[in-house]
Motif scaffolding. Sequence first.
Motif, PDB file in Angstrom:
ATOM      1  N   UNK A  80       0.640  10.422   1.143  1.00 36.56           N
ATOM      2  CA  UNK A  80      -0.146  10.269  -0.094  1.00 36.56           C
ATOM      3  C   UNK A  80       0.677  10.566  -1.343  1.00 36.56           C
ATOM      4  N   UNK A  81       1.439  11.656  -1.333  1.00 36.81           N
ATOM      5  CA  UNK A  81       2.245  12.005  -2.500  1.00 36.81           C
ATOM      6  C   UNK A  81       3.375  11.003  -2.708  1.00 36.81           C
ATOM      7  N   UNK A  82       3.983  10.536  -1.626  1.00 41.87           N
ATOM      8  CA  UNK A  82       5.039   9.526  -1.751  1.00 41.87           C
ATOM      9  C   UNK A  82       4.468   8.243  -2.366  1.00 41.87           C
ATOM     10  N   UNK A  83       3.285   7.838  -1.918  1.00 40.38           N
ATOM     11  CA  UNK A  83       2.646   6.635  -2.474  1.00 40.38           C
ATOM     12  C   UNK A  83       2.330   6.828  -3.954  1.00 40.38           C
ATOM     13  N   UNK A  84       1.808   7.986  -4.316  1.00 41.59           N
ATOM     14  CA  UNK A  84       1.482   8.252  -5.722  1.00 41.59           C
ATOM     15  C   UNK A  84       2.727   8.143  -6.592  1.00 41.59           C
ATOM     16  N   UNK A  88      10.290  -7.310 -12.246  1.00 44.06           N
ATOM     17  CA  UNK A  88       9.280  -7.253 -11.185  1.00 44.06           C
ATOM     18  C   UNK A  88       8.226  -8.313 -11.488  1.00 44.06           C
ATOM     19  N   UNK A  89       8.197  -9.380 -10.681  1.00 49.52           N
ATOM     20  CA  UNK A  89       7.250 -10.477 -10.881  1.00 49.52           C
ATOM     21  C   UNK A  89       5.896 -10.198 -10.249  1.00 49.52           C
ATOM     22  N   UNK A  90       5.908  -9.505  -9.105  1.00 46.01           N
ATOM     23  CA  UNK A  90       4.656  -9.294  -8.373  1.00 46.01           C
ATOM     24  C   UNK A  90       4.714  -7.975  -7.622  1.00 46.01           C
ATOM     25  N   UNK A  91       3.605  -7.270  -7.638  1.00 47.66           N
ATOM     26  CA  UNK A  91       3.464  -6.002  -6.915  1.00 47.66           C
ATOM     27  C   UNK A  91       2.035  -5.935  -6.391  1.00 47.66           C
ATOM     28  N   UNK A  92       1.873  -6.055  -5.078  1.00 48.15           N
ATOM     29  CA  UNK A  92       0.549  -6.045  -4.459  1.00 48.15           C
ATOM     30  C   UNK A  92       0.517  -4.921  -3.430  1.00 48.15           C
ATOM     31  N   UNK A  93      -0.449  -4.022  -3.567  1.00 52.67           N
ATOM     32  CA  UNK A  93      -0.588  -2.907  -2.623  1.00 52.67           C
ATOM     33  C   UNK A  93      -1.671  -3.242  -1.613  1.00 52.67           C
ATOM     34  N   UNK A  94      -1.337  -3.061  -0.339  1.00 45.58           N
ATOM     35  CA  UNK A  94      -2.279  -3.215   0.766  1.00 45.58           C
ATOM     36  C   UNK A  94      -2.178  -1.950   1.604  1.00 45.58           C
ATOM     37  N   UNK A  95      -2.991  -0.969   1.292  1.00 44.17           N
ATOM     38  CA  UNK A  95      -2.913   0.325   1.969  1.00 44.17           C
ATOM     39  C   UNK A  95      -1.589   1.000   1.638  1.00 44.17           C
ATOM     40  N   UNK A  96      -0.798   1.296   2.655  1.00 45.38           N
ATOM     41  CA  UNK A  96       0.492   1.969   2.468  1.00 45.38           C
ATOM     42  C   UNK A  96       1.651   0.984   2.398  1.00 45.38           C
ATOM     43  N   UNK A 137       9.977  -9.045  -0.724  1.00 44.39           N
ATOM     44  CA  UNK A 137      10.032  -8.083   0.362  1.00 44.39           C
ATOM     45  C   UNK A 137       8.816  -7.189   0.369  1.00 44.39           C
ATOM     46  N   UNK A 138       8.952  -6.073   1.064  1.00 44.45           N
ATOM     47  CA  UNK A 138       7.853  -5.109   1.131  1.00 44.45           C
ATOM     48  C   UNK A 138       8.417  -3.694   1.274  1.00 44.45           C
ATOM     49  N   UNK A 139       7.563  -2.743   0.922  1.00 40.75           N
ATOM     50  CA  UNK A 139       7.860  -1.321   1.058  1.00 40.75           C
ATOM     51  C   UNK A 139       6.739  -0.720   1.896  1.00 40.75           C
ATOM     52  N   UNK A 140       7.117  -0.025   2.973  1.00 38.70           N
ATOM     53  CA  UNK A 140       6.144   0.672   3.807  1.00 38.70           C
ATOM     54  C   UNK A 140       6.325   2.170   3.613  1.00 38.70           C
ATOM     55  N   UNK A 141       5.222   2.864   3.379  1.00 43.72           N
ATOM     56  CA  UNK A 141       5.264   4.306   3.155  1.00 43.72           C
ATOM     57  C   UNK A 141       4.755   5.010   4.399  1.00 43.72           C
ATOM     58  N   UNK A 142       5.589   5.881   4.947  1.00 46.96           N
ATOM     59  CA  UNK A 142       5.223   6.688   6.115  1.00 46.96           C
ATOM     60  C   UNK A 142       5.182   8.159   5.700  1.00 46.96           C
TER      61      UNK A 142
END
Length: 102
Positions: free
Chosen positions: A16-20, A38-46, A61-66
């Motif tokens: 949660x803190x990393x995502x924030x 940055x042309x596009x930024x879409x969040x889908x959960x984490x 690409x994508x970024x996954x937060x664990x």
Amino acid sequence: MSAPLVVSIPHRLGRDEAARRLKSGLGQAAVSVPMLKLDEEIWQGDRMIFRVRALGQVAAGHVDIADDHVLLEVRLPWLLQKFADVAQQTIRKRGHLLLEKK
């Protein structure tokens, strides 16, 4: 198509803190690199799905937060592949700055 550029950045913040921090800091990080937009930024959960533009080229690409790391994966067009090592180092450095304990 070439292999994606993958960067894993460890952290001790929890998911949660990393995502924030990422959600609030990515805009500033993009502004601090003048040739990057940055042309596009879409969040889908984490997961954040993104599209950026640099030197007239588009990368997606994508970024996954664990709980203990952030994993970025991006496919670079052939022109930007020449800068892959520099991009990887820059992403890792800026990621660590965003995810340091404060």
